[in-house]
Write a protein that holds these residues in place. Structure first.
Motif, short mmCIF file in Angstrom:
data_model
loop_
_atom_site.label_atom_id
_atom_site.label_comp_id
_atom_site.label_asym_id
_atom_site.label_seq_id
_atom_site.Cartn_x
_atom_site.Cartn_y
_atom_site.Cartn_z
N ALA A 421 10.57 100.37 20.62
CA ALA A 421 11.00 100.13 22.00
C ALA A 421 10.15 100.94 22.98
CB ALA A 421 12.47 100.48 22.15
N ASP A 422 9.85 102.19 22.64
CA ASP A 422 9.01 103.03 23.50
C ASP A 422 7.60 102.47 23.59
OD1 ASP A 422 8.10 105.09 25.06
OD2 ASP A 422 7.93 106.53 23.42
N ALA A 423 7.05 102.05 22.44
CA ALA A 423 5.68 101.51 22.44
C ALA A 423 5.62 100.20 23.24
CB ALA A 423 5.22 101.28 21.01
N LEU A 424 6.59 99.32 23.08
CA LEU A 424 6.59 98.05 23.81
C LEU A 424 6.74 98.26 25.31
CD1 LEU A 424 8.77 95.93 21.36
CD2 LEU A 424 6.38 95.48 21.96
N ALA A 425 7.63 99.17 25.69
CA ALA A 425 7.83 99.42 27.12
C ALA A 425 6.55 99.93 27.78
CB ALA A 425 8.97 100.41 27.31
N ARG A 426 5.87 100.87 27.14
CA ARG A 426 4.63 101.39 27.70
C ARG A 426 3.54 100.34 27.72
NH1 ARG A 426 3.65 107.24 25.01
NH2 ARG A 426 1.85 107.10 26.41
#
Length: 745
Positions: A421-426
């Motif tokens: 989720a963190d990687a996709l958001a960034r």
């Protein structure tokens, strides 16, 4: 009577949620630290103090001072019997009942007895007079019901039996008594018998001890034998078998002589001393630890005169909770407790403390509870992309569990979902300016491996973050037709899935299904247990027609890691499976297995193995077909003597920029997270690694046409045969990735 003892400690009432057990150590003369009887008990953390219920009792199979002397010459004994008209002499019976088991190994009642208090003179006198006793050598089996014997009692072999004696007559007599007591334990259908390991005293070596133990394991296949060993003996203890107070070498020697028999376990006794060297305690985690005996000497008295454990002892006992051994309290109560408490209440104080310590353990998270169901269960790597006929495994249900496990593991792995989720958001925030100028007005996302929608839900949630790019289209590809059905059903009824397109991955072309040069972001969690054992590099290669030149792949880089593993439970599981369910043509030790390792420990730190940049066709040389065949030679330094049973494979995934996810144990200690799944490469025979040596491991990832497989071997300190040559036992196929080609008649 034994029933009176069980009723006094509430053993027969049962305690399903118990965490400790009760043991009786009746030998006061042989063990200086015992000094009398001791009990162990079980109690749950939910009980009130003083309400501890004992689960079982460990009692001697025969009275500790009741030593038997067996005559070896039937003719002399027959003459003694014919000339003797007197009745029994030499000590009373330990238990009631009729019949005799004396001289059981000979099949005839040829036993004579003496009391250990008589000394050596009494033994010579008894041998010369050949005193014959017709009373039973131990208690009657009618004192308890069969179910009570099985659930409430563990046997303890007499400690005067010295199978390692340097005297032939003593050793021969000990063998007779040893098999006599174990035969009675098997007759009672006991779960296990505890045998004290020969540590000190004059000895002719452990060869005869191991030989008798091996014979007993074969003679009584339904009886488990637990070898009682102290975790450490004093440095001044006179013994040639123990170095620096560590008893692991002695256990390993006995285990090797018994060929790692599955019915052989460890009963580890924890006293006042613990090993000081780092890593010594960790070695026991890889062994079949069945029982942990907590000596009263290991406890200290607090200011309220209650027994407590020191910090090092607490850490060791809490670590043992992970492996669910049966806990026991042994040895005499200290005089300070006996001044104010009865014996029963005194032992309950120890059990209440253990129950309190167990109750303070934090509730495991959902992902750890999920992994607990699969601990030390060997499973074939899931091949949902191109299923092959299931092959027999450790458990009959294992091949059927693999697809469900692959789908459900992501849903319970909250740490992995948070990292994605963190990687996709960034990534979506960085792609927002360019996405606004495209014809579709947003980005196109390709999700490989939809499962039941956990990753797709993460993608949709990341697109709602402030500043994130809009989603123009989301394409989901899965090889499992059941998963495709689930995704299509949810897309039909969920309005948030309006832009979602679900595709059956088998024989599917990304260029035709999505369009050429359309995909901005490709996200997948098909990393398997080793990073590449789900054939992710090969599958991404077939998707390059749909990728833009600046496509972002999550993950963008995968590195696999290897560590030598000591795990007797895993080795026995494969070996027993070989004898029970496989044919001679199959090679169970030539296939890798997905396993959540619990009873196992690393021999040396992990080292990096293979590396894959994803997608390979984009980052590689233009026009050159990437090669996914690799070979690595890894050398590990052995700091402590261990037994090698195989190698465990993990991976590190670079998701986006500095966002990573790893399954290496050092990144998530067992006390802070769940046991993650690893890829286990077994070796055919255990290898003993001497302290200070090196272990060299060779691993190949080979491919030929649509087939992909691993080959491995150990080249130091011993040379082993090459495992899985040409994929003879296990291989994966990429045939389902490619579109169908016209068949030529």
């Amino acid at each position: 009577r034994l029933r009176d003892v069980l009723e006094e400690f509430d053993v027969l009432q049962g305690a399903a949620a118990a965490t400790a057990a009760a043991a009786a150590d009746g030998d006061e003369s042989r063990r200086a630290s015992a000094g009398g009887s001791a009990v162990s008990a079980g109690a749950s953390g939910a009980r009130k103090p003083g309400d501890a219920v004992f689960d079982f009792v460990i009692v001697p199979l025969a009275h500790p001072r009741y030593e038997r002397i067996f005559e070896m010459q039937r003719g002399a004994m027959a003459g003694t019997l014919s000339g003797s008209t007197r009745t029994n002499s030499g000590g009373g019976s330990v238990g009631g009942g009729s019949g005799t088991l004396a001289g059981l190994s000979r099949g005839v009642p040829t036993g004579s007895v003496r009391s250990s208090r008589a000394g050596s003179g009494g033994a010579r006198e008894a041998a010369q007079q050949a005193i014959v006793r017709s009373d039973p050598f131990t208690r009657s089996d009618t004192e308890l019901y069969t179910g009570e014997w099985m659930s409430a009692v563990l046997g303890k072999v007499s400690e005067w039996i010295r199978l390692d004696s340097i005297h032939d007559s003593v050793r021969s007599n000990a063998e007779e008594a040893f098999f006599q007591e174990l035969a009675y334990a098997a007759h009672l259908s006991l779960r296990a018998a505890v045998v004290t390991a020969p540590i000190g005293g004059p000895s002719g070596g452990i060869a005869n001890f191991g030989s008798c133990l091996n014979a007993a394991l074969l003679r009584f296949p339904t009886l488990q034998i637990w070898l009682r060993l102290p975790v450490r003996v004093p440095d001044s203890f006179p013994s040639s078998r123990v170095k620096d107070g560590d008893t692991w070498e002695l256990w390993n020697a006995v285990r090797c002589m018994c060929d790692s028999h599955p019915n052989l376990g460890v009963a580890l006794e924890v006293g006042a001393l613990l090993p000081a060297a780092p890593g010594v305690l960790e070695r026991w985690t890889a062994e079949p630890l069945r029982l942990m005996l907590l000596s009263t000497a290991a406890f200290q008295m607090n200011r309220h005169s209650f027994p407590v454990l020191s910090k090092p002892h607490q850490a060791f006992v809490k670590a043992a909770f992970r492996y669910q051994p049966q806990l026991a309290i042994c040895h005499r109560l200290p005089p300070k407790i006996l001044e104010t408490q009865t014996v029963t209440r005194g032992y309950r104080l120890y059990v209440d403390y253990i129950a309190h310590m167990f109750g303070k353990q934090p509730v495991p998270p959902a992902d750890e509870q999920f992994c607990a169901k699969y601990q030390d269960v060997l499973m074939e790597p899931p091949q949902l992309l191109a299923p092959q006929p299931p092959r027999a495994s450790m458990h009959v249900d294992a091949p059927r569990l693999v697809p469900a496990l692959s789908v459900a593991s992501l849903e319970y792995d909250t740490a992995k979902l948070e990292a994605y989720a963190d990687a996709l958001a960034r990534c979506f925030v960085d792609r927002a300016p360019a996405a606004a100028t495209t014809i579709k007005g947003g980005i196109v996302v390709l999700v490989l491996g939809g499962g039941r929608g956990a990753m797709l839900t993460t993608v949709l949630a990341a697109a709602k973050r402030p500043g994130a790019a809009k989603l123009a289209e989301v394409h989901v590809v899965d090889m499992n037709p059941m998963a495709v059905q689930t995704l299509r059903s949810r897309a039909a009824r969920d309005p948030e899935w309006a832009r979602v397109r679900v595709h059956q991955g088998r024989d599917w072309s990304a260029g035709r299904g999505v369009g050429r040069k359309q995909v901005d972001v490709c996200v997948t969690d098909l990393l398997g247990a080793f990073g590449d054992d789900a054939l992710l590099p090969e599958w991404l290669e077939t998707m390059t027609d749909a990728f833009k030149d600046d496509v972002v792949c999550i993950p963008s880089r995968v590195e696999s890691y290897i560590a030598p593993l000591s795990g007797d439970v895993l080795y026995n599981a494969l070996r027993n499976d070989t004898a029970a369910t496989r044919t001679a043509a199959e090679r169970p030790f030539d296939a890798p297995y997905v396993v959540c390792i619990n009873r196992g420990s690393h021999v040396a730190p992990v080292q990096q193995c293979f590396t894959f940049a994803l997608p390979a066709a984009i980052v590689g040389v233009a026009g050159e077909k990437p090669s996914f065949s690799q070979q690595r030679s890894l050398t590990f330094d052995v700091s402590e003597a261990r037994v090698l049973h195989g190698f465990a494979g993990y991976y590190d995934a670079a998701l986006y920029k500095d966002v990573t996810f790893s399954t290496r144990p050092e990144t998530h200690p067992p006390a802070q997270g769940a046991n993650r799944f690893a890829l286990f490469f077994p070796v055919r025979l255990p290898i003993y690694l001497v302290r200070g040596t090196v272990c060299t491991f060779e691993l190949w990832r080979r491919s030929e046409g649509p087939r992909v497989w691993y080959e491995w071997a150990v080249t130091a300190p011993e040379l082993t045969p090459l495992h899985n040559v040409m994929g003879c036992a296990f291989s994966m196929t990429t045939r389902g990735f490619l579109p169908p080609t016209p068949s030529v008649w």
